[in-house]
Design a protein around this motif. Structure first.
Motif, mmCIF file in Angstrom:
data_model
loop_
_atom_site.group_PDB
_atom_site.id
_atom_site.type_symbol
_atom_site.label_atom_id
_atom_site.label_comp_id
_atom_site.label_asym_id
_atom_site.label_seq_id
_atom_site.Cartn_x
_atom_site.Cartn_y
_atom_site.Cartn_z
ATOM 1 N N ASN A 39 0.731 -1.159 -0.068
ATOM 2 C CA ASN A 39 -0.004 -0.020 -0.014
ATOM 3 C C ASN A 39 0.868 1.296 -0.005
ATOM 4 O OD1 ASN A 39 0.985 -0.592 2.639
ATOM 5 N ND2 ASN A 39 -0.965 0.377 3.489
ATOM 6 N N VAL A 40 1.963 1.145 -0.193
ATOM 7 C CA VAL A 40 3.077 2.261 -0.333
ATOM 8 C C VAL A 40 3.540 2.647 -1.587
ATOM 9 C CG1 VAL A 40 5.240 3.184 0.571
ATOM 10 C CG2 VAL A 40 3.903 1.902 2.292
ATOM 11 N N ALA A 41 3.471 3.788 -2.293
ATOM 12 C CA ALA A 41 3.835 4.458 -3.123
ATOM 13 C C ALA A 41 5.213 5.168 -3.351
ATOM 14 C CB ALA A 41 2.965 5.116 -4.188
ATOM 15 N N THR A 42 6.251 4.815 -3.638
ATOM 16 C CA THR A 42 7.620 5.643 -3.212
ATOM 17 C C THR A 42 8.017 6.319 -4.633
ATOM 18 O OG1 THR A 42 8.350 3.987 -1.899
ATOM 19 C CG2 THR A 42 9.943 5.545 -2.560
ATOM 20 N N TYR A 43 8.021 7.436 -4.748
ATOM 21 C CA TYR A 43 8.425 8.439 -5.835
ATOM 22 C C TYR A 43 9.973 8.926 -5.653
ATOM 23 C CZ TYR A 43 3.457 8.937 -6.395
ATOM 24 O OH TYR A 43 2.019 8.231 -6.642
ATOM 25 N N PRO A 44 10.914 8.357 -6.369
ATOM 26 C CA PRO A 44 12.199 8.599 -5.964
ATOM 27 C C PRO A 44 12.819 9.834 -6.293
ATOM 28 C CG PRO A 44 11.994 7.089 -7.834
ATOM 29 C CD PRO A 44 10.539 7.318 -7.270
ATOM 30 N N GLU A 45 13.600 10.566 -5.617
ATOM 31 C CA GLU A 45 14.519 11.689 -6.146
ATOM 32 C C GLU A 45 13.469 12.678 -6.444
ATOM 33 O OE1 GLU A 45 17.773 11.980 -5.613
ATOM 34 O OE2 GLU A 45 17.529 9.983 -4.609
ATOM 35 N N ILE A 46 12.283 13.111 -5.680
ATOM 36 C CA ILE A 46 11.578 14.168 -5.909
ATOM 37 C C ILE A 46 12.508 15.486 -5.817
ATOM 38 C CG2 ILE A 46 9.266 13.075 -5.526
ATOM 39 C CD1 ILE A 46 10.040 15.058 -2.668
ATOM 40 N N LEU A 47 13.278 15.461 -4.925
ATOM 41 C CA LEU A 47 14.508 16.359 -4.687
ATOM 42 C C LEU A 47 15.762 15.482 -4.866
ATOM 43 C CD1 LEU A 47 13.155 18.716 -2.146
ATOM 44 C CD2 LEU A 47 12.988 19.049 -4.487
ATOM 45 N N ALA A 48 16.849 16.194 -5.105
ATOM 46 C CA ALA A 48 18.016 15.367 -4.780
ATOM 47 C C ALA A 48 18.209 14.831 -3.697
ATOM 48 C CB ALA A 48 19.410 16.294 -5.249
ATOM 49 N N GLY A 49 18.348 13.279 -3.533
ATOM 50 C CA GLY A 49 18.408 12.781 -2.060
ATOM 51 C C GLY A 49 17.417 12.677 -1.393
ATOM 52 N N VAL A 50 15.927 13.111 -1.972
ATOM 53 C CA VAL A 50 14.732 13.059 -1.029
ATOM 54 C C VAL A 50 13.813 11.778 -2.017
ATOM 55 C CG1 VAL A 50 12.879 14.210 0.063
ATOM 56 C CG2 VAL A 50 15.327 15.177 -0.178
ATOM 57 N N ASP A 51 13.037 11.116 -1.384
ATOM 58 C CA ASP A 51 12.170 10.521 -1.821
ATOM 59 C C ASP A 51 10.533 10.666 -1.120
ATOM 60 O OD1 ASP A 51 14.043 8.919 -3.166
ATOM 61 O OD2 ASP A 51 13.801 7.248 -1.885
ATOM 62 N N LEU A 52 9.739 10.459 -1.819
ATOM 63 C CA LEU A 52 8.365 10.921 -1.396
ATOM 64 C C LEU A 52 7.653 9.653 -1.352
ATOM 65 C CD1 LEU A 52 5.647 12.380 -0.486
ATOM 66 C CD2 LEU A 52 5.401 12.722 -3.038
ATOM 67 N N GLN A 53 6.971 9.142 -0.100
ATOM 68 C CA GLN A 53 6.297 7.918 0.232
ATOM 69 C C GLN A 53 4.729 8.281 0.573
ATOM 70 O OE1 GLN A 53 8.280 5.561 3.017
ATOM 71 N NE2 GLN A 53 9.417 4.493 1.346
ATOM 72 N N LEU A 54 3.907 7.824 -0.315
ATOM 73 C CA LEU A 54 2.357 7.975 -0.100
ATOM 74 C C LEU A 54 1.967 6.478 0.238
ATOM 75 C CD1 LEU A 54 1.281 10.076 -2.930
ATOM 76 C CD2 LEU A 54 1.960 10.707 -0.563
ATOM 77 N N ALA A 72 20.999 16.510 1.296
ATOM 78 C CA ALA A 72 19.742 16.496 0.857
ATOM 79 C C ALA A 72 18.825 17.384 2.067
ATOM 80 C CB ALA A 72 18.934 15.331 0.759
ATOM 81 N N ALA A 73 19.531 16.986 3.400
ATOM 82 C CA ALA A 73 18.647 17.863 4.358
ATOM 83 C C ALA A 73 18.665 19.190 4.120
ATOM 84 C CB ALA A 73 19.100 17.218 5.736
ATOM 85 N N GLN A 74 20.202 19.637 3.784
ATOM 86 C CA GLN A 74 20.398 21.218 3.648
ATOM 87 C C GLN A 74 19.769 21.616 2.302
ATOM 88 O OE1 GLN A 74 21.913 22.551 6.023
ATOM 89 N NE2 GLN A 74 21.986 20.524 7.009
ATOM 90 N N ASN A 75 19.046 21.079 1.457
ATOM 91 C CA ASN A 75 18.386 21.633 0.207
ATOM 92 C C ASN A 75 17.578 22.754 0.510
ATOM 93 O OD1 ASN A 75 16.781 21.970 -2.011
ATOM 94 N ND2 ASN A 75 17.244 19.940 -2.804
ATOM 95 N N PRO A 76 17.536 23.802 0.181
ATOM 96 C CA PRO A 76 16.587 25.006 0.452
ATOM 97 C C PRO A 76 15.269 24.558 0.053
ATOM 98 C CG PRO A 76 18.523 25.812 -0.819
ATOM 99 C CD PRO A 76 18.625 24.460 -0.647
ATOM 100 N N GLU A 77 15.018 23.900 -1.012
ATOM 101 C CA GLU A 77 13.800 23.332 -1.475
ATOM 102 C C GLU A 77 12.927 22.491 -0.460
ATOM 103 O OE1 GLU A 77 12.839 22.738 -5.797
ATOM 104 O OE2 GLU A 77 15.048 22.262 -5.605
ATOM 105 N N LEU A 78 13.712 21.590 0.319
ATOM 106 C CA LEU A 78 13.195 20.883 1.307
ATOM 107 C C LEU A 78 12.824 21.782 2.596
ATOM 108 C CD1 LEU A 78 12.699 18.159 2.527
ATOM 109 C CD2 LEU A 78 14.718 18.095 3.310
ATOM 110 N N ALA A 79 13.711 22.679 2.842
ATOM 111 C CA ALA A 79 13.361 23.457 4.164
ATOM 112 C C ALA A 79 12.165 24.415 3.304
ATOM 113 C CB ALA A 79 14.403 24.558 4.124
ATOM 114 N N GLN A 80 11.915 24.946 2.286
ATOM 115 C CA GLN A 80 10.771 25.507 1.870
ATOM 116 C C GLN A 80 9.374 24.700 2.056
ATOM 117 O OE1 GLN A 80 10.580 26.856 -1.961
ATOM 118 N NE2 GLN A 80 9.125 28.458 -1.833
ATOM 119 N N LEU A 81 9.481 23.484 1.620
ATOM 120 C CA LEU A 81 8.551 22.571 1.694
ATOM 121 C C LEU A 81 8.023 22.487 3.194
ATOM 122 C CD1 LEU A 81 9.091 19.857 -0.933
ATOM 123 C CD2 LEU A 81 7.447 21.346 -0.952
#
Length: 113
Positions: A39-54, A72-81
């Motif tokens: 029941n898990v969908a994993t979208y790989p690399e939605i940002l560099a070094g970050v996966d999204l799991q639904l 990846a934890a330092q990515n400004p896009e991740l901080a914005q999300l």
């Protein structure tokens, strides 16, 4: 809640119906094709070094951002999300366009992979 996850692309990330109310969530960029595991969908690399799991649950769904590296934890896009969708909202769930809570819909969690 009956949910449908994206097969990738620029459409809704997920859509669902519960108690006659329709929910649709999007992602700011086109999603890659997910891999499925039960029941898990994993979208790989939605940002560099970050996966999204639904994850589809019996009465709801959950979202998890899997941060795989320290860089990846330092990515400004991740901080914005993270700031826009989690920290700046006082309630644990999401609201519809009228500001009403959506029961069973929870904010994305961050996890280290």
């Amino acid at each position: 809640m009956a949910v449908k996850f994206s097969g990738g692309g620029s459409g809704p990330m997920l859509s669902g119906v519960k108690d006659g109310r329709t929910l649709s969530l999007s992602w700011p960029k086109p999603l890659p094709k997910p891999t499925l595991d039960g029941n898990v969908a994993t979208y790989p690399e939605i940002l560099a070094g970050v996966d999204l799991q639904l994850k589809a649950e019996v009465e709801s769904f959950s979202q998890l951002l899997v941060v795989k590296t320290a860089e990846a934890a330092q990515n400004p896009e991740l901080a914005q999300l993270h700031g826009r969708h989690i920290d700046d909202h006082p309630r644990p769930g999401l609201a519809d366009r009228h500001g009403d809570d959506l029961p069973g819909v929870h904010r994305p969690q961050l996890g280290l992979g």
